[in-house]
Design an enzyme around this catalytic site. Structure first.
Site, PDB file in Angstrom:
ATOM      1  CG  HIS A   9      -7.199   5.157  -0.597  1.00 39.85           C
ATOM      2  ND1 HIS A   9      -7.856   4.763  -1.757  1.00 39.85           N
ATOM      3  CD2 HIS A   9      -6.070   5.798  -1.003  1.00 39.85           C
ATOM      4  CE1 HIS A   9      -7.158   5.162  -2.799  1.00 39.85           C
ATOM      5  NE2 HIS A   9      -6.075   5.790  -2.377  1.00 39.85           N
ATOM      6  CB  CYS A  10      -3.514   0.740   0.465  1.00 38.35           C
ATOM      7  SG  CYS A  10      -1.758   0.335   0.554  1.00 38.35           S
ATOM      8  N   PRO A  11      -2.393   3.975  -0.517  1.00 42.34           N
ATOM      9  CG  PRO A  11      -0.949   5.568   0.403  1.00 42.34           C
ATOM     10  CD  PRO A  11      -2.074   4.650   0.754  1.00 42.34           C
ATOM     11  CG  ASN A  36      -8.012  -0.578  -5.522  1.00 41.70           C
ATOM     12  OD1 ASN A  36      -8.976   0.192  -5.432  1.00 41.70           O
ATOM     13  ND2 ASN A  36      -8.136  -1.818  -5.942  1.00 41.70           N
TER      14      ASN A  36
END
Length: 245
Positions: free
Chosen positions: A140-142, A146
């Site tokens: 999960h890439c802040p 997304n």
């Protein structure tokens, strides 16, 4: 314990989980939206000096400046396109009616998500930030608000590629300008300082040093993901492999 009791406990557990999910604050998504705005702010700090300070003033009498600006805008547009695709593309959901057959292994039967009430395929994980199971989840890439999964991992890699391409293009086309600013600082001891020139020089210096720092960080990050891609593993699997060693 009879089957009926197990079913009632299961229904009660699912109800508690969904109640907690409904009460969870959405602060994490708000913070991640701020991360996306921060990325756009970083792009602006690189765009303004390059276009309006370094090469823009020479556009009317220099073919080189025109070529450099065209290439820079092309890379920047591709970067923004990749960023938009990474943010807007659904990373992947568990297919409808996904389950197991009677002859499948016990491991596959145990991969059941109590949050989403679905059986999870291999490499599928539940993301607590997105509150859903993600197909072939990488991480999960802040920064893009997304998850990186089956459908948007390609756009994520393209985003990294165009990011380092833009950064290194910036560095290679402004190094001589940065060297000139160093000479300007050395000569400033013997000549009166003009405030306008000082501001321009400081903007160029800060932008160049900041871009160089980003290039080093993003290069390591890019080659890390290229290594994962060549090895056909995800970031989660890489961390699990390190945890077992």
């Amino acid at each position: 314990m009879c089957i009926r009791d197990r079913y009632q406990r299961r229904v009660h557990w699912d109800y508690q989980i969904k109640t907690l999910q409904a009460l969870m604050p959405k602060s994490s998504k708000v913070i991640e939206t701020l991360f996306v705005l921060l990325i756009l702010g970083v792009i602006s700090t690189i765009y303004y000096p390059y276009v309006f300070v370094i090469w823009g003033p020479h556009l009317h009498n220099s073919v080189l400046a025109m070529i450099l600006l065209v290439v820079f805008h092309f890379l920047l547009i591709m970067l923004l396109w990749s960023l938009f695709q990474t943010i807007s593309t659904d990373p992947g959901r568990v297919p409808i009616y996904w389950g197991f057959y009677m002859g499948d292994s016990e491991t596959k039967r145990k991969r059941y998500c109590l949050m989403c009430n679905v059986f999870k395929p291999d490499r599928c994980h539940h993301c607590s930030a997105c509150n859903r199971c993600v197909l072939n989840m990488d991480h999960h890439c802040p920064w893009v608000n997304n998850c990186i999964g089956f459908w948007n991992r390609k756009y994520f890699l393209l985003l990294l590629f165009y990011t380092i391409s833009t950064l290194y293009f910036y560095i290679s086309s402004t190094t001589h300008v940065f060297i000139d600013t160093i000479y300007w600082h050395l000569e400033a001891y013997y000549h009166p300082i003009i405030v306008k020139e000082l501001i321009i020089v400081c903007v160029i210096d800060i932008s160049y040093l900041f871009t160089s720092f980003l290039a080093v960080v993003m290069t390591r990050f890019f080659f890390f993901h290229i290594t994962l891609l060549v090895s056909n593993i995800t970031t989660i699997e890489s961390l699990e492999h390190k945890g077992t060693n």
